[in-house]
Design a protein around this motif. Structure first.
Motif, mmCIF file in Angstrom:
data_model
loop_
_atom_site.group_PDB
_atom_site.id
_atom_site.type_symbol
_atom_site.label_atom_id
_atom_site.label_comp_id
_atom_site.label_asym_id
_atom_site.label_seq_id
_atom_site.Cartn_x
_atom_site.Cartn_y
_atom_site.Cartn_z
ATOM 1 N N PHE A 81 0.844 -1.188 0.000
ATOM 2 C CA PHE A 81 0.000 0.000 0.000
ATOM 3 C C PHE A 81 0.883 1.243 0.000
ATOM 4 C CE2 PHE A 81 -2.712 -3.351 1.492
ATOM 5 C CZ PHE A 81 -3.917 -3.086 0.840
ATOM 6 N N ALA A 82 0.622 2.105 -0.974
ATOM 7 C CA ALA A 82 1.377 3.351 -1.097
ATOM 8 C C ALA A 82 1.018 4.298 0.029
ATOM 9 C CB ALA A 82 1.081 3.992 -2.451
ATOM 10 N N ASP A 83 1.760 5.410 0.146
ATOM 11 C CA ASP A 83 1.526 6.348 1.239
ATOM 12 C C ASP A 83 0.178 7.052 1.153
ATOM 13 O OD1 ASP A 83 2.116 7.918 -0.951
ATOM 14 O OD2 ASP A 83 3.960 8.760 -0.125
ATOM 15 N N ASP A 84 -0.476 6.990 -0.014
ATOM 16 C CA ASP A 84 -1.821 7.563 -0.130
ATOM 17 C C ASP A 84 -2.907 6.497 -0.090
ATOM 18 O OD1 ASP A 84 -1.488 6.351 -2.565
ATOM 19 O OD2 ASP A 84 -2.078 8.080 -3.773
ATOM 20 N N GLY A 85 -2.515 5.254 0.195
ATOM 21 C CA GLY A 85 -3.481 4.169 0.299
ATOM 22 C C GLY A 85 -3.700 3.390 -0.975
ATOM 23 N N THR A 86 -3.054 3.752 -2.068
ATOM 24 C CA THR A 86 -3.222 3.013 -3.323
ATOM 25 C C THR A 86 -2.708 1.586 -3.177
ATOM 26 O OG1 THR A 86 -2.987 5.040 -4.635
ATOM 27 C CG2 THR A 86 -2.600 2.946 -5.770
ATOM 28 N N GLU A 87 -3.503 0.638 -3.640
ATOM 29 C CA GLU A 87 -3.131 -0.778 -3.566
ATOM 30 C C GLU A 87 -2.217 -1.126 -4.736
ATOM 31 O OE1 GLU A 87 -5.769 -4.520 -4.467
ATOM 32 O OE2 GLU A 87 -6.160 -3.900 -2.391
ATOM 33 N N LEU A 88 -1.041 -1.657 -4.418
ATOM 34 C CA LEU A 88 -0.041 -2.006 -5.421
ATOM 35 C C LEU A 88 0.127 -3.521 -5.462
ATOM 36 C CD1 LEU A 88 2.564 0.712 -4.373
ATOM 37 C CD2 LEU A 88 0.927 0.868 -6.279
ATOM 38 N N TYR A 89 -0.100 -4.095 -6.624
ATOM 39 C CA TYR A 89 -0.057 -5.545 -6.787
ATOM 40 C C TYR A 89 1.339 -5.995 -7.216
ATOM 41 C CZ TYR A 89 -1.099 -10.177 -8.734
ATOM 42 O OH TYR A 89 -1.090 -11.518 -9.015
ATOM 43 N N TYR A 90 1.825 -7.066 -6.600
ATOM 44 C CA TYR A 90 3.110 -7.624 -7.005
ATOM 45 C C TYR A 90 3.054 -9.146 -6.965
ATOM 46 C CZ TYR A 90 4.017 -8.259 -1.960
ATOM 47 O OH TYR A 90 3.935 -8.619 -0.634
ATOM 48 N N GLU A 91 4.030 -9.775 -7.615
ATOM 49 C CA GLU A 91 4.179 -11.226 -7.592
ATOM 50 C C GLU A 91 5.635 -11.574 -7.336
ATOM 51 O OE1 GLU A 91 0.556 -12.255 -10.729
ATOM 52 O OE2 GLU A 91 2.616 -12.825 -11.226
ATOM 53 N N ILE A 92 5.850 -12.662 -6.623
ATOM 54 C CA ILE A 92 7.199 -13.113 -6.275
ATOM 55 C C ILE A 92 7.451 -14.477 -6.909
ATOM 56 C CG2 ILE A 92 8.778 -13.763 -4.417
ATOM 57 C CD1 ILE A 92 7.181 -11.922 -2.568
ATOM 58 N N VAL A 160 -5.131 6.582 -5.612
ATOM 59 C CA VAL A 160 -6.112 7.204 -4.715
ATOM 60 C C VAL A 160 -5.987 8.720 -4.739
ATOM 61 C CG1 VAL A 160 -6.805 7.447 -2.297
ATOM 62 C CG2 VAL A 160 -6.278 5.182 -3.222
ATOM 63 N N ALA A 161 -4.755 9.214 -4.697
ATOM 64 C CA ALA A 161 -4.548 10.669 -4.657
ATOM 65 C C ALA A 161 -4.954 11.339 -5.964
ATOM 66 C CB ALA A 161 -3.085 10.977 -4.348
ATOM 67 N N GLN A 162 -5.000 10.560 -7.065
ATOM 68 C CA GLN A 162 -5.338 11.140 -8.360
ATOM 69 C C GLN A 162 -6.850 11.187 -8.614
ATOM 70 O OE1 GLN A 162 -2.407 8.855 -8.253
ATOM 71 N NE2 GLN A 162 -1.598 10.905 -7.826
ATOM 72 N N ALA A 163 -7.640 10.559 -7.747
ATOM 73 C CA ALA A 163 -9.088 10.527 -7.944
ATOM 74 C C ALA A 163 -9.662 11.938 -7.808
ATOM 75 C CB ALA A 163 -9.739 9.595 -6.929
ATOM 76 N N PRO A 164 -10.607 12.300 -8.668
ATOM 77 C CA PRO A 164 -11.239 13.631 -8.563
ATOM 78 C C PRO A 164 -11.908 13.810 -7.203
ATOM 79 C CG PRO A 164 -11.793 12.576 -10.648
ATOM 80 C CD PRO A 164 -11.122 11.531 -9.809
ATOM 81 N N THR A 165 -11.847 15.010 -6.695
ATOM 82 C CA THR A 165 -12.474 15.330 -5.417
ATOM 83 C C THR A 165 -13.649 16.283 -5.642
ATOM 84 O OG1 THR A 165 -11.063 17.250 -5.020
ATOM 85 C CG2 THR A 165 -10.223 15.102 -4.297
ATOM 86 N N ALA A 166 -14.341 16.595 -4.559
ATOM 87 C CA ALA A 166 -15.471 17.527 -4.655
ATOM 88 C C ALA A 166 -15.004 18.913 -5.097
ATOM 89 C CB ALA A 166 -16.184 17.609 -3.311
ATOM 90 N N ASP A 167 -13.735 19.212 -4.817
ATOM 91 C CA ASP A 167 -13.193 20.525 -5.164
ATOM 92 C C ASP A 167 -12.572 20.568 -6.556
ATOM 93 O OD1 ASP A 167 -13.897 21.408 -2.629
ATOM 94 O OD2 ASP A 167 -11.977 20.758 -1.767
#
Length: 414
Positions: A81-92, A160-167
């Motif tokens: 999870f990124a610092d703004d809450g975005t879920e980041l998928y990875y595989e090992i 998450v941070a790139q999502a449009p807001t009310a403003d």
């Protein structure tokens, strides 16, 4: 084909090119620039349409999609999870257990076995982790690898941070944000042990941003870096193989046009599907340089790019013009670095890789002949070979490890 048939095809191609360019010109100055690309692609498509019916082309795409092995490799899934809450998928992909190709480690009494070297692969703009298919196949079982999808790409969540807001609009994406995302993936998937970082295009820029933000991580854990078809800055000067007038128009208008298209994503996606032949020609021109690329590989690249929503394309584009990581590159000066690029790359020209190598005098610079932007797919064997050398140099794999090319990307008979 008879001489008269050939003339008819040529006339049809010319007419299609003129029609395409004319349509774009009616859209304004930006249309003139894009018309140059569209006309060339339309000419090729027109020739193809004279010899191969639309239904046959659709069947060929379906056949390539169903039988091609590219993009089918899967590993142990995980989420960061990124610092703004975005879920980041990875595989090992883990090293094979004792008895496989990996060397057996002797465990000393009362002492924990050292963590293995982990190779972290970072993909480029409008791609996903599967773009490293050939390198992943070659290294499977030999070394521990992590493949992840950048935010808003592949299986990762939308930023998450790139999502449009009310403003209004959300926070613009930046290469610095991608560097922080990479740190989150490393913390989750490889919290300890030595690291080798491999990045293509935007993925290489992500590594540079990581180096700028977390110099202690670079100093303490990173033992090698590979920068493939990437740039440390000045991307606003790239001409994409276009005339000066076309480049200037694109630089001036494209960000606004992309933003407007992103706001009509559903409509634009239908348009992309309807003009698949035209866009396939554009994608091929800017992805590959050689003529004998396996059609299944070309279709694989096309599928990845098609899978990137237009609003994501619009969201990321402005970040590249602001990208400048020449100072951050100094953090890599004491680490073995491989700098590799196709000598005919129109997206991040090889001169940008040469500039990186100039800033890192001890780096190994490899310019691959007859190669475009997706050099790791177009000349996979060369990229895999140079990467294997880097891994052997830093002790990530034994010098005699069996790292093969795992398939050719050349068209059969080419």
């Amino acid at each position: 084909m008879s001489e008269s048939s050939a003339e008819a095809v040529a006339e049809a191609a010319t007419a299609a090119a003129a029609s395409a360019a004319g349509s774009w010109r009616r859209a304004g100055l930006l249309g003139t620039a894009i018309g140059v690309i569209a006309a060339g692609a339309a000419a090729g498509v027109a020739v193809e349409r004279m010899t191969v019916g639309r239904g046959m082309r659709q069947k060929a795409r379906l056949a390539l999609d169903s039988t091609g092995p590219y993009g089918t490799l899967r590993g142990k899934p995980g989420k960061a999870f990124a610092d703004d809450g975005t879920e980041l998928y990875y595989e090992i992909d883990e090293v094979e257990p004792d008895g496989g190709t990996a060397p057996r480690r002797r465990r000393l009494f009362g002492r924990k076995a050292p963590a293995p070297v982990t190779v972290v692969f970072c993909h480029g703009y409008c791609l996903n982790q599967d773009s490293w298919h050939f390198q992943r196949a070659a290294l499977r079982g030999v070394v521990r690898t992590v493949h992840w999808d950048q935010r808003s790409h592949g299986r990762s969540g939308r930023g998450v941070a790139q999502a449009p807001t009310a403003d209004g609009d959300g926070v613009p994406i930046s290469i610095d944000q991608l560097g922080r995302d990479l740190k989150a993936v490393i913390d989750a998937a490889a919290p300890e042990g030595p690291l080798v970082l491999v990045g293509h295009s935007m993925g290489g820029m992500t590594i540079m941003a990581l180096a700028g933000h977390y110099p202690e991580l670079i100093r303490d854990r990173v033992v090698g870096v590979a920068l493939v078809g990437t740039s440390s800055g000045r991307l606003g000067e790239v001409n994409y193989g276009l005339p000066v007038a076309g480049v200037n128009a694109i630089r001036r208008f494209l960000p606004g046009v992309l933003k407007a298209l992103g706001q009509q994503a559903e409509l634009v996606e239908r348009g992309r599907r309807a003009t698949a032949d035209l866009f396939a020609g554009i994608i091929k021109r800017y992805s590959f340089a050689s003529r004998d690329v396996d059609p299944a590989v070309a279709r694989f690249a096309e599928r990845m790019i098609e899978g990137t929503p237009i609003d994501v394309v619009a969201e990321f584009y402005p970040a590249f013009h602001e990208h400048d990581k020449t100072e951050a590159l100094k953090r890599l000066a004491d680490i073995p670095v491989l700098v590799l690029a196709g000598d005919q790359d129109l997206v991040t020209p090889s001169e940008h890789s040469e500039a990186i190598a100039d800033l890192l005098p001890d780096a190994e610079l490899v310019l691959v002949p007859d190669a475009g932007h997706l050099v790791m797919l177009e000349h996979a064997e060369v990229v895999t070979d140079r990467l294997a050398d880097l891994l052997a140099k830093v002790g990530a794999v034994p010098a005699g490890a069996n790292v093969g090319s795992h398939g050719s990307t050349a068209q059969p008979g080419g």
